[in-house]
Each structure stands twice: as C-alpha cells, then as structure tokens.
Design a protein around this motif. Structure first.
Motif, short mmCIF file in Angstrom:
data_model
loop_
_atom_site.label_atom_id
_atom_site.label_comp_id
_atom_site.label_asym_id
_atom_site.label_seq_id
_atom_site.Cartn_x
_atom_site.Cartn_y
_atom_site.Cartn_z
N MET A 1 0.84 -1.19 0.00
CA MET A 1 0.00 0.00 0.00
C MET A 1 0.88 1.25 0.00
O MET A 1 1.63 1.50 0.94
N GLU A 2 0.81 2.01 -1.06
CA GLU A 2 1.59 3.24 -1.16
C GLU A 2 0.92 4.35 -0.35
O GLU A 2 -0.30 4.48 -0.33
N ILE A 3 1.76 5.16 0.31
CA ILE A 3 1.26 6.33 1.05
C ILE A 3 1.97 7.57 0.52
O ILE A 3 3.20 7.57 0.40
N VAL A 4 1.18 8.58 0.18
CA VAL A 4 1.74 9.82 -0.37
C VAL A 4 1.26 11.00 0.46
O VAL A 4 0.05 11.21 0.63
N LEU A 5 2.21 11.75 1.02
CA LEU A 5 1.90 13.00 1.71
C LEU A 5 2.24 14.15 0.77
O LEU A 5 3.35 14.21 0.24
N ASP A 6 1.28 15.04 0.59
CA ASP A 6 1.45 16.15 -0.34
C ASP A 6 1.28 17.47 0.42
O ASP A 6 0.17 17.87 0.76
N HIS A 7 2.42 18.12 0.72
CA HIS A 7 2.43 19.41 1.41
C HIS A 7 1.60 19.37 2.69
O HIS A 7 0.73 20.21 2.93
N VAL A 8 1.89 18.38 3.52
CA VAL A 8 1.12 18.18 4.75
C VAL A 8 1.71 19.00 5.90
O VAL A 8 2.91 18.92 6.19
N SER A 9 0.85 19.76 6.53
CA SER A 9 1.19 20.45 7.78
C SER A 9 0.14 20.08 8.81
O SER A 9 -1.01 19.78 8.48
N TYR A 10 0.58 20.06 10.07
CA TYR A 10 -0.36 19.75 11.15
C TYR A 10 -0.06 20.65 12.33
O TYR A 10 1.09 20.78 12.76
N THR A 11 -1.12 21.27 12.86
CA THR A 11 -0.99 22.16 14.01
C THR A 11 -1.78 21.58 15.18
O THR A 11 -2.98 21.34 15.07
N TYR A 12 -1.09 21.36 16.28
CA TYR A 12 -1.76 20.92 17.50
C TYR A 12 -2.50 22.10 18.12
O TYR A 12 -2.00 23.22 18.15
N THR A 16 -5.88 28.11 19.12
CA THR A 16 -5.81 28.43 20.54
C THR A 16 -4.45 29.07 20.84
O THR A 16 -3.53 28.99 20.03
N PRO A 17 -4.31 29.69 22.00
CA PRO A 17 -3.00 30.26 22.36
C PRO A 17 -1.90 29.21 22.51
O PRO A 17 -0.72 29.55 22.57
N PHE A 18 -2.31 27.92 22.58
CA PHE A 18 -1.35 26.85 22.77
C PHE A 18 -0.99 26.15 21.46
O PHE A 18 -0.38 25.08 21.47
N ALA A 19 -1.37 26.73 20.34
CA ALA A 19 -1.12 26.10 19.04
C ALA A 19 0.37 25.89 18.81
O ALA A 19 1.20 26.72 19.19
#
Length: 291
Positions: A1-12, A16-19
């Motif tokens: 199974m191929e997995i492709v991430l394309d310009h992925v960003s993630y913010t916790y 919120t002020p805790f981002a």
C-alpha cells in the motif's frame, strides 16, 4: 500500500494560544511494501507523521493518500475503520494497550470489533500469536501474567490479527533488553520478507536503521530534512552530528579503524559488512605469513 503525503502540515490545538506545529509542509512517498525508517530527535515530528499514516490524525493543510483513500482536513471520521485495519499502528510500550482477561481474547478483540465472526477471529488470533512466537499454552493465561517481552508480542499479535498491509512501529523495542530487542526486530524483518508486510519504523537505534531499513526519512522541527537509502543518510557524519544524530556503531568503529591506518575502502554500516571488509584486508597478510 503506497502512502503519499502532499504538502502536509499539522498544528496541534489550532486556533488556541497553545497552538504548535507538529508537521510543516511535508511531502513524501512511502512505496508499497517498503521498509522505511524515520529518525530524528525527540520533538522532531516523527510520531505526528506516523499518526497521519493511518488517519489517526488528519492534516491541517495538504493531503494524505493512503492506498486509494485521500485524507484531507475535511475528511469525516466515518468509514475510516477499514483503512485502519489495513494500516496497523503499534505504539511505544504497546503492552499498555492490553486489557482482556485472556491472551486469546485480547488478540481476537480487534477482528471481532471489525465484524469478523468469532470462529474466524479466533483463527486469526491463533495465527498472529504463532507469528510472534506465543505458544498455545499461553492462550488462556491473563496477558498481565506474562513477561514484559511476551506482553509486547501479544499486543503486536493483536495488530497482526487485523491482517494489515502496512505495520507502523513507534519505538517498538523501547525498554527491552538486547536479546528481546534483537528478537523483536528479527520478527519484523521476517514479517516483511515472508509475509510481504510493509514496515514503517520510528527508532533512535541507528543499528536498526542500518540493518533493516531500505529507505530513511530524517525529521527535524516538523520538517522532512533528508530522505534516501541508509548508505546515503549515513555518508556525512558531520551533517548527522549537526542534527544530533549518530552513526551506527559499526560505521563509527570503522571510521576509528581507518583513522588508525586500516585501509578500509568503504565505511560499512553493519557489523557483518565491517567483519567482511576487515577479513578481506587481513586475509592476504595471513596468507603471505604462511608462505
């Protein structure tokens, strides 16, 4: 199974002020059936990246394609169960995921929860337990009566009972003694080679990267800063030191031998390769001494 991430960003905790940024503009392809290692310092984004590979986390921006499923920020959590059956995630200290009263019930729980009939779920459980080296004499035991290494094997069997195409491993040997660590890494290599299961491994053990991985991703501050085969990743010790990463022990020892005058043509990454190169250098000398 191929997995492709394309310009992925993630913010916790976005908005919120805790981002805080977990991933920053990551683009990478993990080939079908490959053995990929992910390395980097604590807090570099390794575990955050892992959790995108089975949609446990969804990107804040960008897309993740897992097989034929595309995951975007707007993807609903509905109907993700089949995807998560195909991509098994083994967390660090996986034994903390155990909860059933017997080993057999614990391993069969996942398939039954996904609608597999009980008879088939038990058959899958027995097969998975056999793969990880847990014999039938333990099936009716409480998993909490087992040794630490056995408990971890049972937890991994619970993931394997889902018959995943890809196994994601987050520091799977953490806390194990050297013998237990070697046994578990050999198990994963066997699953990869004989069962055709793709492996994505997060580790701080550079020896495991050198011995098993076909491809390596290097993370820092949420960025993917380098990717390539192990020989390429470990070819620049100064770059590694700059990013607080080390060489496999065999490679470090080989550099020390070369510094002391041993004419090693290459810097081997594994103990077996180092032994072969040293023998190749010493054998002509020994033969000449016997002439």
């Amino acid at each position: 199974m191929e997995i492709v991430l394309d310009h992925v960003s993630y913010t916790y905790q976005a908005g919120t002020p805790f981002a805080g940024d977990g991933l920053r503009d990551v683009s990478v392809t993990i080939p079908d059936g490959s053995y990929t290692a992910i390395i980097g310092q604590t807090g570099s984004g390794k575990s955050t990246l892992l959790q995108h590979l089975n949609a446990l986390l969804k990107p804040t921006t960008g897309t993740v394609r897992i097989g034929d499923r595309e995951i975007t920020p707007k993807t609903s959590n509905k109907n993700l169960k089949p995807l998560r059956a195909k991509v098994g995630l083994v967390f660090q200290f996986a034994e903390n995921q155990l909860f059933e009263e017997t080993v057999e019930k614990d391993v069969a729980f996942g398939p039954k929860n996904f609608g597999v009939p009980e008879k088939e779920a038990l058959a899958r459980a027995h097969h998975a337990l056999d793969l990880v080296g847990i014999s039938p004499e333990y099936y009716e035991n409480s998993p909490f009566d087992l040794s630490g290494g056995q408990m971890r094997r049972v937890a991994i069997a619970g993931v394997l009972a889902m018959t995943p195409e890809l196994l994601i491993l987050d520091e799977p040997t953490a806390g194990l003694d050297p013998k237990g660590r070697t046994e578990l890494m050999t198990l994963f290599e066997t699953l990869h080679r004989e069962q055709g299961i793709g492996i994505v491994l997060v580790t701080h053990q550079m020896e495991d990267v050198a011995n098993y991985a076909e491809f390596v991703l290097v993370m820092a501050d949420g960025h993917l800063i380098k990717q390539g085969p192990p020989a390429e990743i470990f070819s620049d010790p100064a770059w590694l030191a700059e990013h607080h990463l080390g060489l496999p022990r065999a490679a470090q020892f080989a550099r020390e031998l070369r510094a002391k005058g041993l004419p090693l043509p290459d810097i081997p990454l594994t103990e077996q390769a180092l032994a072969a190169e040293v023998l190749a250098i010493l054998r002509p000398t020994r033969e000449a001494d016997h002439e």
